[in-house]
Design a protein around this motif. Structure first.
Motif, mmCIF file in Angstrom:
data_model
loop_
_atom_site.group_PDB
_atom_site.id
_atom_site.type_symbol
_atom_site.label_atom_id
_atom_site.label_comp_id
_atom_site.label_asym_id
_atom_site.label_seq_id
_atom_site.Cartn_x
_atom_site.Cartn_y
_atom_site.Cartn_z
ATOM 1 N N VAL A 1 46.403 43.918 75.316
ATOM 2 C CA VAL A 1 47.290 43.247 76.263
ATOM 3 C C VAL A 1 48.721 43.238 75.741
ATOM 4 C CG1 VAL A 1 47.846 41.034 77.336
ATOM 5 C CG2 VAL A 1 45.482 41.820 77.275
ATOM 6 N N LEU A 2 48.887 42.961 74.456
ATOM 7 C CA LEU A 2 50.223 42.962 73.865
ATOM 8 C C LEU A 2 50.862 44.350 73.940
ATOM 9 C CD1 LEU A 2 49.566 40.692 70.770
ATOM 10 C CD2 LEU A 2 51.201 40.224 72.601
ATOM 11 N N THR A 3 50.061 45.371 73.735
ATOM 12 C CA THR A 3 50.574 46.738 73.818
ATOM 13 C C THR A 3 51.013 47.071 75.241
ATOM 14 O OG1 THR A 3 49.109 47.424 72.005
ATOM 15 C CG2 THR A 3 50.044 49.159 73.372
ATOM 16 N N VAL A 4 50.215 46.653 76.220
ATOM 17 C CA VAL A 4 50.574 46.884 77.616
ATOM 18 C C VAL A 4 51.865 46.149 77.969
ATOM 19 C CG1 VAL A 4 49.874 46.448 80.011
ATOM 20 C CG2 VAL A 4 48.208 47.321 78.354
ATOM 21 N N GLU A 5 51.996 44.907 77.472
ATOM 22 C CA GLU A 5 53.218 44.149 77.716
ATOM 23 C C GLU A 5 54.429 44.876 77.135
ATOM 24 O OE1 GLU A 5 53.295 41.837 79.725
ATOM 25 O OE2 GLU A 5 51.867 40.222 79.402
ATOM 26 N N LYS A 6 54.254 45.452 75.972
ATOM 27 C CA LYS A 6 55.343 46.200 75.351
ATOM 28 C C LYS A 6 55.736 47.409 76.212
ATOM 29 C CE LYS A 6 58.108 47.919 72.200
ATOM 30 N NZ LYS A 6 59.438 47.323 71.923
ATOM 31 N N PHE B 1 56.547 50.845 64.247
ATOM 32 C CA PHE B 1 55.982 50.905 65.597
ATOM 33 C C PHE B 1 55.439 49.516 65.924
ATOM 34 C CE2 PHE B 1 52.844 52.408 62.531
ATOM 35 C CZ PHE B 1 51.777 51.558 62.767
ATOM 36 N N PRO B 2 55.187 49.208 67.184
ATOM 37 C CA PRO B 2 54.741 47.862 67.556
ATOM 38 C C PRO B 2 53.490 47.423 66.795
ATOM 39 C CG PRO B 2 55.372 49.080 69.507
ATOM 40 C CD PRO B 2 55.409 50.071 68.373
ATOM 41 N N ASN B 3 53.529 46.223 66.267
ATOM 42 C CA ASN B 3 52.401 45.702 65.503
ATOM 43 C C ASN B 3 51.071 45.708 66.253
ATOM 44 O OD1 ASN B 3 54.198 45.215 63.410
ATOM 45 N ND2 ASN B 3 54.421 43.038 63.874
ATOM 46 N N PRO B 4 51.045 45.444 67.575
ATOM 47 C CA PRO B 4 49.752 45.442 68.279
ATOM 48 C C PRO B 4 48.984 46.748 68.171
ATOM 49 C CG PRO B 4 51.419 44.400 69.631
ATOM 50 C CD PRO B 4 52.138 44.986 68.465
ATOM 51 N N VAL B 5 49.695 47.847 67.943
ATOM 52 C CA VAL B 5 49.005 49.134 67.801
ATOM 53 C C VAL B 5 48.032 49.087 66.617
ATOM 54 C CG1 VAL B 5 49.325 51.591 67.325
ATOM 55 C CG2 VAL B 5 50.896 50.403 68.870
ATOM 56 N N ILE B 6 48.401 48.355 65.581
ATOM 57 C CA ILE B 6 47.503 48.210 64.427
ATOM 58 C C ILE B 6 46.193 47.578 64.871
ATOM 59 C CG2 ILE B 6 47.212 47.167 62.145
ATOM 60 C CD1 ILE B 6 50.269 47.142 61.883
ATOM 61 N N GLY B 7 46.295 46.529 65.692
ATOM 62 C CA GLY B 7 45.088 45.868 66.186
ATOM 63 C C GLY B 7 44.270 46.737 67.111
ATOM 64 N N VAL B 8 44.956 47.504 67.947
ATOM 65 C CA VAL B 8 44.245 48.413 68.864
ATOM 66 C C VAL B 8 43.410 49.419 68.086
ATOM 67 C CG1 VAL B 8 44.571 50.248 70.568
ATOM 68 C CG2 VAL B 8 45.901 48.138 70.747
ATOM 69 N N LEU B 9 43.890 49.820 66.909
ATOM 70 C CA LEU B 9 43.175 50.803 66.102
ATOM 71 C C LEU B 9 42.102 50.181 65.203
ATOM 72 C CD1 LEU B 9 46.196 53.035 64.983
ATOM 73 C CD2 LEU B 9 44.526 53.525 66.776
ATOM 74 N N THR B 10 42.328 48.972 64.723
ATOM 75 C CA THR B 10 41.429 48.398 63.715
ATOM 76 C C THR B 10 40.358 47.466 64.269
ATOM 77 O OG1 THR B 10 43.036 46.626 63.286
ATOM 78 C CG2 THR B 10 43.163 48.597 61.903
ATOM 79 N N PHE B 11 40.689 46.680 65.285
ATOM 80 C CA PHE B 11 39.688 45.743 65.802
ATOM 81 C C PHE B 11 38.453 46.441 66.380
ATOM 82 C CE2 PHE B 11 43.124 42.458 65.891
ATOM 83 C CZ PHE B 11 42.465 41.540 65.075
ATOM 84 N N PRO B 12 38.587 47.577 67.075
ATOM 85 C CA PRO B 12 37.375 48.268 67.530
ATOM 86 C C PRO B 12 36.472 48.700 66.376
ATOM 87 C CG PRO B 12 39.266 49.043 68.775
ATOM 88 C CD PRO B 12 39.806 48.185 67.661
ATOM 89 N N VAL B 13 37.060 49.028 65.225
ATOM 90 C CA VAL B 13 36.258 49.380 64.054
ATOM 91 C C VAL B 13 35.423 48.181 63.627
ATOM 92 C CG1 VAL B 13 36.328 50.096 61.633
ATOM 93 C CG2 VAL B 13 37.927 51.106 63.289
ATOM 94 N N SER C 1 61.838 42.772 70.514
ATOM 95 C CA SER C 1 63.134 43.180 69.969
ATOM 96 C C SER C 1 63.348 42.690 68.539
ATOM 97 C CB SER C 1 64.272 42.641 70.858
ATOM 98 O OG SER C 1 64.257 41.224 70.881
ATOM 99 N N THR C 2 62.373 41.946 67.998
ATOM 100 C CA THR C 2 62.538 41.414 66.644
ATOM 101 C C THR C 2 62.045 42.413 65.600
ATOM 102 O OG1 THR C 2 60.365 40.363 66.679
ATOM 103 C CG2 THR C 2 62.227 39.062 67.495
ATOM 104 N N PRO C 3 62.646 42.428 64.428
ATOM 105 C CA PRO C 3 62.170 43.312 63.356
ATOM 106 C C PRO C 3 60.727 43.017 62.955
ATOM 107 C CG PRO C 3 64.363 42.460 62.853
ATOM 108 C CD PRO C 3 63.876 41.703 64.046
ATOM 109 N N GLN C 4 60.324 41.749 63.053
ATOM 110 C CA GLN C 4 58.954 41.384 62.676
ATOM 111 C C GLN C 4 57.912 42.028 63.581
ATOM 112 O OE1 GLN C 4 61.512 39.328 63.068
ATOM 113 N NE2 GLN C 4 61.442 37.562 61.702
ATOM 114 N N ALA C 5 58.322 42.435 64.759
ATOM 115 C CA ALA C 5 57.382 43.007 65.726
ATOM 116 C C ALA C 5 57.060 44.464 65.444
ATOM 117 C CB ALA C 5 57.946 42.881 67.145
ATOM 118 N N GLU C 6 57.821 45.082 64.554
ATOM 119 C CA GLU C 6 57.610 46.497 64.240
ATOM 120 C C GLU C 6 57.769 46.709 62.741
ATOM 121 O OE1 GLU C 6 60.141 48.952 66.623
ATOM 122 O OE2 GLU C 6 59.366 48.177 68.523
ATOM 123 N N VAL C 7 56.894 46.078 61.987
ATOM 124 C CA VAL C 7 56.999 46.109 60.526
ATOM 125 C C VAL C 7 56.870 47.525 59.975
ATOM 126 C CG1 VAL C 7 55.937 45.301 58.387
ATOM 127 C CG2 VAL C 7 56.150 43.742 60.329
#
Length: 224
Positions: free
Chosen positions: A25-30, A65-77, A56-62
């Motif tokens: 959902v966060l990725t879609v919002e982005k 790339f957008p941080n939610p992408v990390i979750g999209v890749l790891t949570f399904p694992v 738009s914050t630096p914390q959002a793309e440590v």
């Protein structure tokens, strides 16, 4: 076998599925925000519960790339691991330790984001808080499982303490999550008190319109 060790499959499946959904959902919002700078995310509720300007914050793309992408890749694992466990498969020690290590990295990252959200950006992202909870829960129960099955080495003198932790797994997790809730309550106490005295929540200034060309003016928030 302790209850915590018996339900590890369900815990991984549920936390993985919920975390993946929140990250998606966060990725879609982005994506919506990239297409329309005036778009106000659905998690922008009021000046505190707001992720309207998070992208738009630096914390959002440590990592660039957008941080939610990390979750999209790891949570399904994580969810897949839980599903495999529920089928009755016996996983080798290195798999459990690898999962625990990955969850440890995730929980450290989540706590860094919690700190940033509370003390640097001064706002909260609701979907991000869901990710915080499932990340902490998955890490804790992976740790409990590995302690119980002795995948994580511990001196013999520590076994009584380890066994006590395994038996009281829910107490430790509850205290952990309540500590986060307490930190949130203390940090934003003035706002909560204002809401209580006014009797109605303040509307978020960025939610008045979603028309293109009218940017939302949300509070800044840190999101995974």
């Amino acid at each position: 076998m302790p209850f915590a060790a018996r339900i590890i499959g369900w815990i991984l499946l549920v936390t993985g599925a919920v975390g993946a959904a929140a990250a998606f959902v966060l990725t879609v919002e982005k994506i919506h925000l990239l297409r329309d700078p005036g778009y106000v995310p659905s998690c922008s509720i009021n000046p505190i519960l707001s992720c309207g300007s998070v992208m738009s914050t630096p914390q959002a793309e440590v990592l660039g790339f957008p941080n939610p992408v990390i979750g999209v890749l790891t949570f399904p694992v994580l969810a897949t691991l839980g599903l495999v466990v529920l089928t009755g498969a016996r996983l080798p020690r290195r798999v459990w330790l690898g999962a625990n290590l990955g969850a440890a990295a995730g929980v450290l990252f989540a706590h860094w984001l919690i700190f940033q959200s509370l003390y640097r950006i001064h706002a909260l992202c609701p979907y991000c808080m869901v990710v915080w909870v499932v990340t902490i829960t998955a890490f804790w129960y992976l740790t409990v499982h590995n302690l119980h099955h002795r995948h994580l080495p511990a001196p013999a003198s520590w076994r009584p303490a380890v066994d006590a932790v395994v038996r009281n797994h829910s107490v430790v997790l509850t205290v952990w999550l309540l500590a986060v809730v307490a930190a949130i309550g203390v940090q934003f106490w003035d706002y909560w008190r204002t809401l209580a005295s006014s009797g109605a929540p303040r509307s978020h200034p960025g939610t008045a319109s979603r028309r293109p060309g009218r940017p939302g003016r949300g509070c800044r928030a840190a999101c995974p």
